[in-house]
Design a protein around this motif. Structure first.
Motif, mmCIF file in Angstrom:
data_model
loop_
_atom_site.group_PDB
_atom_site.id
_atom_site.type_symbol
_atom_site.label_atom_id
_atom_site.label_comp_id
_atom_site.label_asym_id
_atom_site.label_seq_id
_atom_site.Cartn_x
_atom_site.Cartn_y
_atom_site.Cartn_z
ATOM 1 N N UNK A 341 0.815 -1.216 0.000
ATOM 2 C CA UNK A 341 0.000 0.000 0.000
ATOM 3 C C UNK A 341 0.851 1.270 0.000
ATOM 4 N N UNK A 344 1.277 3.940 -3.425
ATOM 5 C CA UNK A 344 0.201 4.896 -3.725
ATOM 6 C C UNK A 344 0.054 5.914 -2.605
ATOM 7 N N UNK A 345 0.519 5.593 -1.389
ATOM 8 C CA UNK A 345 0.398 6.543 -0.277
ATOM 9 C C UNK A 345 1.556 7.545 -0.260
ATOM 10 N N UNK A 361 2.543 6.628 -8.729
ATOM 11 C CA UNK A 361 1.430 7.335 -8.077
ATOM 12 C C UNK A 361 0.932 8.494 -8.945
ATOM 13 N N UNK B 273 -6.487 0.401 -2.046
ATOM 14 C CA UNK B 273 -5.763 1.511 -2.669
ATOM 15 C C UNK B 273 -6.689 2.712 -2.882
ATOM 16 N N UNK B 311 -6.002 -5.270 -2.350
ATOM 17 C CA UNK B 311 -5.334 -4.083 -2.891
ATOM 18 C C UNK B 311 -6.198 -3.359 -3.942
ATOM 19 N N UNK B 344 -6.280 11.832 -0.466
ATOM 20 C CA UNK B 344 -4.920 11.384 -0.763
ATOM 21 C C UNK B 344 -4.927 10.074 -1.551
ATOM 22 N N UNK B 345 -6.029 9.319 -1.490
ATOM 23 C CA UNK B 345 -6.087 8.058 -2.237
ATOM 24 C C UNK B 345 -6.531 8.266 -3.683
ATOM 25 N N UNK B 362 -0.173 14.901 -3.684
ATOM 26 C CA UNK B 362 1.162 15.065 -4.274
ATOM 27 C C UNK B 362 1.500 16.502 -4.645
#
Lengths: 363, 363
Positions: A341, A344-345, A361, B273, B311, B344-345, B362
């Motif tokens: 995980x 993607x975090x 990501x 995810x 996932x 954030x996901x 990001x």
């Protein structure tokens, strides 16, 4: 010891490469194809390390991930996820450039694919060997045969074998649990493998899950190894006996922002946003990770537990020695419960020499 | 009904705006400052909706989030997280441009800040009113006084009040649990509030948590409302009685990739995810979300449960009617357990008119 300002995934490339070599050697010495699953690291640069041990074909878990790794020169990619027909445009784009292997488990998807795919694609039949998440039941030879026969009505859907993820191995408590689960699966594997050898001898049986492939040593009904997690391992794998703590190749470095002497708790900037909220029972405690401290070359695990995570906060219990040694403004590390995980975090990894390895990501 | 190809956060702006108005009205009618927490949506465009109800000051949960929202014109931002001294450079950059309010709970951080800050910053003392995550114990007037006195040794550290997050309200089972927890906290709030009024009358007591502020109606020892989750709510808030299911303003749309008639399970592209692995006990079942189906204007909840997430996969149990109605290639929605983890996901939200609202992911 380590120079970060916010939660950051730290990898130890030496351990990663050792984990890669060990699994590659195991596949080679058993005469199996090694098709590693890249969903764990999701990094083009890290993926290139597999080229050094001769890997030519890979596994991913989404269409987007297939597109990403195709840009890093991978020419043969299995998307180990039931074909999402809504992404047919992207599937068509990728299948024009590389050898793409999809999963099919129903007539509906086979027909939709035959109708909408432009170029030839390979497909595995996704088999459920006891995990009961998805796939055709391993003993349902009738459904399997009908799917294969139907696939031949189009030259664009090319049957290449069976794909199994024995994911219930993640519920094991120790090595012998893993081996017992595998023993229970093997008679079914044998039946399917022998049927395949007789009627479809050019196709393969692809088998993946890090616990079984790390621990077992008899693979005579399997053609292809498809593990993913083994490159980093994590606390879950440690707890089920797939690896030792020295094999864990990733940690998350977190700034210390507060301390509570009365309960020996260290508060970190590093919460569910960075580590996910996955937790397991480990050594009698509910755990969100194992704390580590960094040195020049990597990290050392310490006695303690990541007791809870909220959105941005982590709460780590430690013993008196560590409590007194670590200060606000220092950095403490966390071995994650589930390393897959992290990409993607956190979006990238850093090593102790400050090299940065970006992930896909938000690709 | 909804046109997506991969897991996508869908918002209903009408519900969001109604949730915003209701909380703004509650703050206004009680004569409290409304300083919403933006960690839930993390979107510049959505943040602007709060300007329409007169909001001038906001809360965020990280230094990076403060920087992001400062670019959207917010001039007064509280970072409701213990000051991470390792980010001092970024704190200095932001504090040069806007009014920045930090949290302090220890002499170490106060001294580090006094040494390293360039411009004046405001600070709250972070108070622990029973949640026991972090902060100075609400009854520890001695430690509070020493911190305030020490802060006066520098004109750059300006004490403006106390900040409390009553996070243990998230462990409530229903409205009366929430109100009971609040009743237990109120005598302590009263003592601190009266002490503040007497010795530091120009400072404020900032109080935040969506459950308490949604349900309670007596706020006479609080100056400022600081809730976050209420803009979207989620299944956790529903389960603890903070909202009704009609108040939930976000869902995650997931492609259906497989179906299993023998167990009435729908398999989606939409896993940990995309939704995080947070789960709760809801209506007697372990739940990773509540399924919904989309219509032209939004969604309707259906009888069923998101039973597990791996996932990339989701497993949703539904009744016969829905099972037969939904096909592979359709889209099903999930009301998330914890909406604050979505930005954030997933990185952005889409509404039913296909407007896209980007988040700071990001950044």
């Amino acid at each position: 010891m380590i120079n970060i300002t916010k939660p950051t995934a730290i990898i130890n490339p030496t351990i990663c490469k050792s984990n890669i070599s060990r699994m590659a050697n195991k596949a080679n010495s058993n005469n199996k194809t090694f098709r590693p699953h890249f969903k764990t690291h999701q990094s083009g640069a890290i993926g290139n390390w597999f080229k050094d041990v001769g890997v030519k074909s890979i596994t991913v878990s989404s269409v987007i991930m297939a597109e990403y790794f195709s840009l890093y020169g991978w020419k043969n990619i299995t998307i180990a996820f039931p074909t999402n027909i809504l992404e047919i445009d992207k599937i068509n784009t990728i299948a024009k450039k590389i050898t793409l292997n999809l999963l099919i488990e129903s007539m509906e998807v086979l027909h939709l694919l035959q109708k909408k795919i432009h170029n030839k694609v390979n497909f595995f039949i996704k088999i459920d060997a006891g995990y009961h998440r998805t796939g055709v039941d391993i003993s349902d030879i009738k459904k399997i045969s009908v799917l294969i026969d139907e696939s031949k009505k189009s030259i664009k859907t090319n049957f290449i074998g069976f794909l199994i993820h024995n994911g219930h191995s993640y519920h094991a408590n120790n090595k012998s649990d893993i081996l017992n689960l595998y023993s229970n699966t093997r008679p079914h594997l044998k039946t399917l493998f022998q049927w395949k050898e007789k009627y479809h001898p050019k196709t393969i049986l692809s088998f993946g899950d890090t616990p079984t492939l790390s621990v077992a040593d008899n693979f005579n009904y399997i053609d292809e190894f498809r593990p993913g997690n083994f490159i980093f391992y994590d606390v879950m794998q440690l707890s089920i006996g797939s690896c030792s703590i020295e094999d864990i190749a990733v940690s998350v470095a977190c700034p210390i922002v507060a301390k509570h002497k009365n309960r020996n708790e260290i508060i970190t900037y590093g919460g569910g946003v960075h580590l996910s909220k996955e937790s397991i029972k480990y050594q009698g405690q509910q755990s969100y990770g194992i704390p580590v401290i960094y040195n020049e070359n990597g990290w050392t695990s310490i006695h303690g537990n990541v007791k809870s995570l909220s959105q941005e906060h982590g709460v780590i219990t430690v013993d008196d020695d560590i409590f007194n040694k670590m200060n606000i403004g220092d950095v403490i590390g966390v071995l994650p419960i589930h390393s897959c995980l992290l990409p993607s975090l956190l979006g990238s990894y850093t090593d102790m020499k400050r090299n940065i390895f970006h992930c896909m990501a938000n690709f």
